[in-house]
Write a protein that holds these residues in place. Structure first.
Motif, mmCIF file in Angstrom:
data_model
loop_
_atom_site.group_PDB
_atom_site.id
_atom_site.type_symbol
_atom_site.label_atom_id
_atom_site.label_comp_id
_atom_site.label_asym_id
_atom_site.label_seq_id
_atom_site.Cartn_x
_atom_site.Cartn_y
_atom_site.Cartn_z
ATOM 1 N N THR A 38 50.538 46.633 41.598
ATOM 2 C CA THR A 38 51.989 46.500 41.570
ATOM 3 C C THR A 38 52.353 45.128 41.010
ATOM 4 O O THR A 38 51.793 44.110 41.419
ATOM 5 C CB THR A 38 52.584 46.659 42.978
ATOM 6 N N LEU A 39 53.299 45.104 40.065
ATOM 7 C CA LEU A 39 53.738 43.864 39.438
ATOM 8 C C LEU A 39 55.161 43.542 39.847
ATOM 9 O O LEU A 39 56.028 44.423 39.872
ATOM 10 C CB LEU A 39 53.673 43.979 37.909
ATOM 11 N N ASN A 40 55.381 42.275 40.158
ATOM 12 C CA ASN A 40 56.721 41.772 40.479
ATOM 13 C C ASN A 40 57.396 42.592 41.571
ATOM 14 O O ASN A 40 58.625 42.706 41.618
ATOM 15 C CB ASN A 40 57.590 41.737 39.217
ATOM 16 N N GLY A 41 56.586 43.188 42.431
ATOM 17 C CA GLY A 41 57.098 43.926 43.571
ATOM 18 C C GLY A 41 57.769 45.239 43.260
ATOM 19 O O GLY A 41 58.313 45.888 44.170
ATOM 20 N N LYS A 42 57.723 45.688 41.984
ATOM 21 C CA LYS A 42 58.476 46.905 41.670
ATOM 22 C C LYS A 42 57.792 47.871 40.709
ATOM 23 O O LYS A 42 58.105 49.068 40.713
ATOM 24 C CB LYS A 42 59.854 46.540 41.099
ATOM 25 N N THR A 43 56.893 47.393 39.871
ATOM 26 C CA THR A 43 56.331 48.245 38.831
ATOM 27 C C THR A 43 54.865 48.541 39.124
ATOM 28 O O THR A 43 54.062 47.621 39.287
ATOM 29 C CB THR A 43 56.440 47.567 37.446
ATOM 30 N N PRO A 80 41.648 41.858 41.289
ATOM 31 C CA PRO A 80 40.465 42.152 42.101
ATOM 32 C C PRO A 80 40.370 43.632 42.467
ATOM 33 O O PRO A 80 40.917 44.084 43.472
ATOM 34 C CB PRO A 80 40.673 41.283 43.347
ATOM 35 N N LEU A 81 39.651 44.374 41.641
ATOM 36 C CA LEU A 81 39.523 45.821 41.824
ATOM 37 C C LEU A 81 38.077 46.274 42.002
ATOM 38 O O LEU A 81 37.823 47.409 42.380
ATOM 39 C CB LEU A 81 40.125 46.554 40.618
ATOM 40 N N ALA A 82 37.131 45.385 41.717
ATOM 41 C CA ALA A 82 35.722 45.756 41.775
ATOM 42 C C ALA A 82 35.278 45.994 43.215
ATOM 43 O O ALA A 82 35.773 45.353 44.151
ATOM 44 C CB ALA A 82 34.871 44.670 41.136
ATOM 45 N N ALA A 83 34.311 46.894 43.378
ATOM 46 C CA ALA A 83 33.758 47.182 44.692
ATOM 47 C C ALA A 83 32.563 46.286 45.012
ATOM 48 O O ALA A 83 31.994 46.383 46.103
ATOM 49 C CB ALA A 83 33.343 48.645 44.769
ATOM 50 N N ASN A 84 32.169 45.445 44.075
ATOM 51 C CA ASN A 84 31.079 44.501 44.299
ATOM 52 C C ASN A 84 31.411 43.193 43.576
ATOM 53 O O ASN A 84 32.517 43.044 43.042
ATOM 54 C CB ASN A 84 29.740 45.082 43.809
ATOM 55 N N ASP A 85 30.481 42.253 43.554
ATOM 56 C CA ASP A 85 30.773 40.962 42.945
ATOM 57 C C ASP A 85 30.136 40.781 41.566
ATOM 58 O O ASP A 85 30.045 39.664 41.052
ATOM 59 C CB ASP A 85 30.359 39.812 43.871
ATOM 60 N N VAL A 86 29.717 41.890 40.933
ATOM 61 C CA VAL A 86 29.180 41.792 39.574
ATOM 62 C C VAL A 86 29.999 42.596 38.567
ATOM 63 O O VAL A 86 29.913 42.353 37.366
ATOM 64 C CB VAL A 86 27.701 42.234 39.517
ATOM 65 N N SER A 87 30.773 43.559 39.033
ATOM 66 C CA SER A 87 31.596 44.382 38.143
ATOM 67 C C SER A 87 32.941 43.711 37.892
ATOM 68 O O SER A 87 33.420 42.909 38.701
ATOM 69 C CB SER A 87 31.837 45.768 38.743
ATOM 70 N N LEU A 88 33.540 44.085 36.758
ATOM 71 C CA LEU A 88 34.887 43.609 36.455
ATOM 72 C C LEU A 88 35.930 44.537 37.064
ATOM 73 O O LEU A 88 37.028 44.104 37.408
ATOM 74 C CB LEU A 88 35.068 43.542 34.935
ATOM 75 N N GLY A 89 35.588 45.826 37.197
ATOM 76 C CA GLY A 89 36.565 46.796 37.691
ATOM 77 C C GLY A 89 35.913 47.916 38.473
ATOM 78 O O GLY A 89 34.897 47.730 39.138
ATOM 79 N N TRP A 90 36.497 49.091 38.352
ATOM 80 C CA TRP A 90 36.109 50.279 39.126
ATOM 81 C C TRP A 90 35.857 51.408 38.145
ATOM 82 O O TRP A 90 36.739 51.795 37.377
ATOM 83 C CB TRP A 90 37.242 50.616 40.090
ATOM 84 N N HIS A 91 34.607 51.929 38.128
ATOM 85 C CA HIS A 91 34.217 52.926 37.140
ATOM 86 C C HIS A 91 34.540 52.458 35.719
ATOM 87 O O HIS A 91 34.937 53.251 34.857
ATOM 88 C CB HIS A 91 34.897 54.266 37.417
ATOM 89 N N GLY A 92 34.394 51.154 35.500
ATOM 90 C CA GLY A 92 34.638 50.596 34.172
ATOM 91 C C GLY A 92 36.083 50.283 33.872
ATOM 92 O O GLY A 92 36.387 49.688 32.829
ATOM 93 N N ASN A 93 37.013 50.661 34.752
ATOM 94 C CA ASN A 93 38.435 50.383 34.552
ATOM 95 C C ASN A 93 38.793 49.039 35.179
ATOM 96 O O ASN A 93 38.534 48.811 36.364
ATOM 97 C CB ASN A 93 39.295 51.465 35.195
ATOM 98 N N ASP A 127 53.630 38.189 39.443
ATOM 99 C CA ASP A 127 53.415 38.496 40.860
ATOM 100 C C ASP A 127 52.630 39.795 40.973
ATOM 101 O O ASP A 127 53.101 40.860 40.571
ATOM 102 C CB ASP A 127 54.775 38.618 41.550
ATOM 103 N N VAL A 128 51.416 39.704 41.505
ATOM 104 C CA VAL A 128 50.519 40.844 41.587
ATOM 105 C C VAL A 128 50.279 41.191 43.051
ATOM 106 O O VAL A 128 50.005 40.315 43.868
ATOM 107 C CB VAL A 128 49.168 40.533 40.909
ATOM 108 N N SER A 129 50.388 42.476 43.385
ATOM 109 C CA SER A 129 50.138 42.907 44.749
ATOM 110 C C SER A 129 49.550 44.309 44.747
ATOM 111 O O SER A 129 49.572 45.014 43.738
ATOM 112 C CB SER A 129 51.428 42.877 45.586
#
Length: 234
Positions: A118-123, A75-88, A97-99
């Motif tokens: 962040t993945l698995n709390g470390k990467t 969940p990176l989009a700033a609205n509810d129609v985009s997939l991401g942020w500036h196309g990313n 594990d995603v955080s």
């Protein structure tokens, strides 16, 4: 398509999907889904995943991802129609594990942004699509480094838009090491390694490559790249 023969923690991929517009000029998100599935990745950073104008609706439909792949959309989009942020956008294999999903604001003459999770709390995974001008790209890399904290367990991946082999990445010196899996642009006749990966000192690159399959060669003007990495405990 799996090429790796060495131990790895994660397969991380990147794909500039060109708003799902193939080399035939037609949009075919289903073919993009097929390419994504063939990568067998744990994480995929997408560029040009949203249309550019208006509210920037997703070019690759959310429902098609959730029903046609094993990925969740971070969940990176700033609205509810985009997939991401500036196309990313970032897709993550279900069960990881995603955080800390976050949007990173970038300077430059063109509207640009980067995304991180962040993945698995470390990467920390950072997805980027840098600007067309080297001066802007250097500013953008500096801005990213100032926002991600400790880079030791960071993986930055995406369309870095740099044609030179060594120039342009100076803000990463001493922090992240840049690697090129191979020539990824133009998909019909690859001549430039625009898509790259940069890793911190606690991340080992085990294997990497470019998907040069016939399908990938016609679905976008970029070929996807992938990298198998092993992350040391911090």
């Amino acid at each position: 398509m799996r090429q790796a023969h060495k131990p790895r923690d994660l397969r991380i991929a990147s794909y500039n999907i060109r708003k799902t517009k193939g080399l035939d000029g037609k949009r075919n998100p289903g073919q993009v889904i097929d390419v994504l599935n063939a990568l067998e990745a744990d994480v995929v950073a997408l560029q040009e995943a949203d249309h550019r104008l208006g509210a920037r609706p997703a070019a690759l439909p959310y429902q098609m991802i959730t029903s046609g792949t094993d990925f969740d959309v971070v969940p990176l989009a700033a609205n509810d129609v985009s997939l991401g942020w500036h196309g990313n956008a970032i897709l993550v294999r279900r069960g990881l594990d995603v955080s800390q999903p976050r949007r990173l604001r970038l300077p430059g003459l063109e509207p640009r942004g980067a995304v991180a999770v962040t993945l698995n709390g470390k990467t920390t995974i950072v997805g980027v699509h840098l600007g067309l001008m080297r001066h802007s790209r250097r500013q953008q890399l500096s801005a990213i480094m100032s926002q991600i904290g400790d880079p030791a367990q960071t993986v930055m991946i995406g369309d870095m838009n740099e044609w030179a082999n060594t120039r342009g990445f100076e803000p990463l010196d001493g922090h992240l090491t840049v690697h090129s899996p191979g020539r990824s642009f133009h998909a019909a006749r690859p001549i430039a390694a625009l898509d790259r990966i940069a890793i911190g000192v606690n991340v080992a690159l085990m294997d990497a490559g470019v998907d040069e399959s016939p399908r990938a060669s016609r679905v976008s003007d970029h070929l996807p790249i992938w990298a198998d990495v092993s992350v040391a405990a911090g």
